[in-house]
Enzyme design. Structure first.
Site, PDB file in Angstrom:
ATOM      1  N   ASP A 161       0.824  -1.209   0.000  1.00  0.00           N
ATOM      2  CA  ASP A 161       0.000   0.000   0.000  1.00  0.00           C
ATOM      3  C   ASP A 161       0.863   1.267   0.000  1.00  0.00           C
ATOM      4  O   ASP A 161       1.994   1.266   0.493  1.00  0.00           O
ATOM      5  CB  ASP A 161      -0.923  -0.024   1.241  1.00  0.00           C
ATOM      6  N   ASN A 206     -11.008  -2.463  -5.368  1.00  0.00           N
ATOM      7  CA  ASN A 206     -10.211  -1.523  -6.161  1.00  0.00           C
ATOM      8  C   ASN A 206     -10.846  -1.195  -7.514  1.00  0.00           C
ATOM      9  O   ASN A 206     -10.474  -0.205  -8.154  1.00  0.00           O
ATOM     10  CB  ASN A 206      -8.775  -2.028  -6.365  1.00  0.00           C
TER      11      ASN A 206
HETATM   12  C1  IPE Z   1      -5.629  -2.697  -0.181  1.00  0.00           C
HETATM   13  O1  IPE Z   1      -5.249  -1.376  -0.311  1.00  0.00           O
HETATM   14  C2  IPE Z   1      -5.513  -3.396  -1.496  1.00  0.00           C
HETATM   15  C3  IPE Z   1      -4.162  -3.528  -2.020  1.00  0.00           C
HETATM   16  C4  IPE Z   1      -3.048  -3.156  -1.450  1.00  0.00           C
HETATM   17  C5  IPE Z   1      -4.072  -4.161  -3.312  1.00  0.00           C
HETATM   18  P1  IPE Z   1      -6.321  -0.185  -0.500  1.00  0.00           P
HETATM   19  O2  IPE Z   1      -5.535   1.051  -0.582  1.00  0.00           O
HETATM   20  O3  IPE Z   1      -7.218  -0.509  -1.624  1.00  0.00           O
HETATM   21  O4  IPE Z   1      -7.158  -0.303   0.849  1.00  0.00           O
HETATM   22  P2  IPE Z   1      -8.035   0.796   1.602  1.00  0.00           P
HETATM   23  O5  IPE Z   1      -9.039   1.296   0.613  1.00  0.00           O
HETATM   24  O6  IPE Z   1      -7.118   1.883   2.047  1.00  0.00           O
HETATM   25  O7  IPE Z   1      -8.634   0.069   2.747  1.00  0.00           O
HETATM   26  C1  IPE Z   2      -1.661   0.172  -3.316  1.00  0.00           C
HETATM   27  O1  IPE Z   2      -1.409   1.534  -3.363  1.00  0.00           O
HETATM   28  C2  IPE Z   2      -1.851  -0.430  -4.683  1.00  0.00           C
HETATM   29  C3  IPE Z   2      -3.231  -0.844  -4.982  1.00  0.00           C
HETATM   30  C4  IPE Z   2      -4.236  -0.738  -4.175  1.00  0.00           C
HETATM   31  C5  IPE Z   2      -3.478  -1.394  -6.296  1.00  0.00           C
HETATM   32  P1  IPE Z   2      -2.588   2.591  -3.364  1.00  0.00           P
HETATM   33  O2  IPE Z   2      -2.955   2.882  -4.776  1.00  0.00           O
HETATM   34  O3  IPE Z   2      -3.705   2.144  -2.505  1.00  0.00           O
HETATM   35  O4  IPE Z   2      -1.864   3.845  -2.728  1.00  0.00           O
HETATM   36  P2  IPE Z   2      -2.506   4.902  -1.716  1.00  0.00           P
HETATM   37  O5  IPE Z   2      -3.063   4.137  -0.567  1.00  0.00           O
HETATM   38  O6  IPE Z   2      -3.562   5.631  -2.470  1.00  0.00           O
HETATM   39  O7  IPE Z   2      -1.358   5.761  -1.325  1.00  0.00           O
HETATM   40 MG    MG Z   3      -4.117   2.408  -0.548  1.00  0.00          MG
END
Ligand code: IPE
Ligand code: IPE
Ligand code: MG
Length: 236
Positions: free
Chosen positions: A15, A64
């Site tokens: 993340d 996502n």
């Molecule tokens: C969880 O991260 C999913 C992945 C890392 C692929 P998100 O960024 O989607 O989760 P939330 O929305 O902050 O809970």
């Molecule tokens: C994790 O990084 C990757 C996926 C969820 C695919 P994020 O895209 O959630 O990054 P933040 O949380 O917005 O920084």
């Molecule tokens: Mg995230």
């Protein structure tokens, strides 16, 4: 590697790609690209320098798909390149790649790249890389329940024979329980990641965004894991 204790099954919730990019004034997509480049290096380090057997990665959650179409499209393209070429080092490290998640809603070229990766690596023995893509822990339990119900209805399984082993065999992948889960970027939640398999997992929530989470950061997390006293309900 010698006597050092490693988790057998490590989970990584990758993340912080978006925030990494935002802080640099870049598009979120560039954060995902940087995350993917980091992932390759990190996996190479894990399979060469540790005795971790199974790594489960959270690559894309069922939730996502709620994101902007441009971002989702970019991620899908990134998965295709990742599986078709960048995972070459994984293949060289003798690692078997499997996937967890629902196939529906994934573009055809992603599914083809997934199938080819599984096929190319199916006899590899060093370890397993389980990539959670279009994955939700709640859906995994729903899908497992459906598979078991079908076997019961078709007369191939008796209700009294449903055990934890049967449940495990009917999940997306039959893997050992998670010992340790790292979520980068400072968020302290698991966001639907392997909720059944993590029943006794230890957690670490480093503040580092995933693109910057290098082998040194990983070793720090592993040091934290080694300090935990895993009791599994027993007393010591
Ligand atoms: C969880 O991260 C999913 C992945 C890392 C692929 P998100 O960024 O989607 O989760 P939330 O929305 O902050 O809970
Ligand atoms: C994790 O990084 C990757 C996926 C969820 C695919 P994020 O895209 O959630 O990054 P933040 O949380 O917005 O920084
Ligand atoms: Mg995230």
């Amino acid at each position: 590697m010698g006597n050092v204790v490693y988790p057998k099954h490590l989970g990584i919730i990758m993340d912080g790609n978006g925030r990494w990019a935002k802080e640099k004034g870049l598009n979120r997509s560039l954060g995902h690209k940087a995350g993917a480049d980091n992932l390759i290096k990190l996996l190479d380090y894990i399979y060469k320098n540790t005795s971790i057997k199974v790594v489960s990665l959270y690559a894309f959650s069922t939730e996502n798909f709620k994101r902007d179409k441009n971002e989702v499209d970019y991620l899908m393209k990134l998965f295709v390149t990742l599986f078709n070429s960048k995972l070459e080092s994984i293949k060289k490290n003798n690692v078997k790649v499997v996937f967890s998640g629902r196939r529906e809603n994934l573009p055809k070229n992603v599914l083809e790249a997934m199938d080819k990766t599984m096929e190319d690596t199916k006899y590899n023995t060093r370890g397993i890389l389980n990539i959670c893509l279009n994955y939700g822990g709640d859906y995994e339990i729903v899908d497992m329940t459906k598979k078991i119900a079908k076997q019961v209805l078709e007369g191939n399984l008796k209700i009294e024979d449903i055990t934890k082993e049967v449940v495990s065999k009917n999940l997306y992948q039959d893997l050992p329980p998670l010992d340790f889960v790292i979520r980068t970027s400072g968020e302290k939640r698991i966001s639907n990641f392997m909720i059944y398999q993590s029943s006794y997992a230890e957690y670490d929530f480093p503040d580092t965004y995933f693109p910057d989470f290098d082998s040194k950061c990983l070793e720090e997390s592993l040091d934290n894991y080694r300090k935990r006293d895993r009791r599994f309900g027993n007393v010591k």
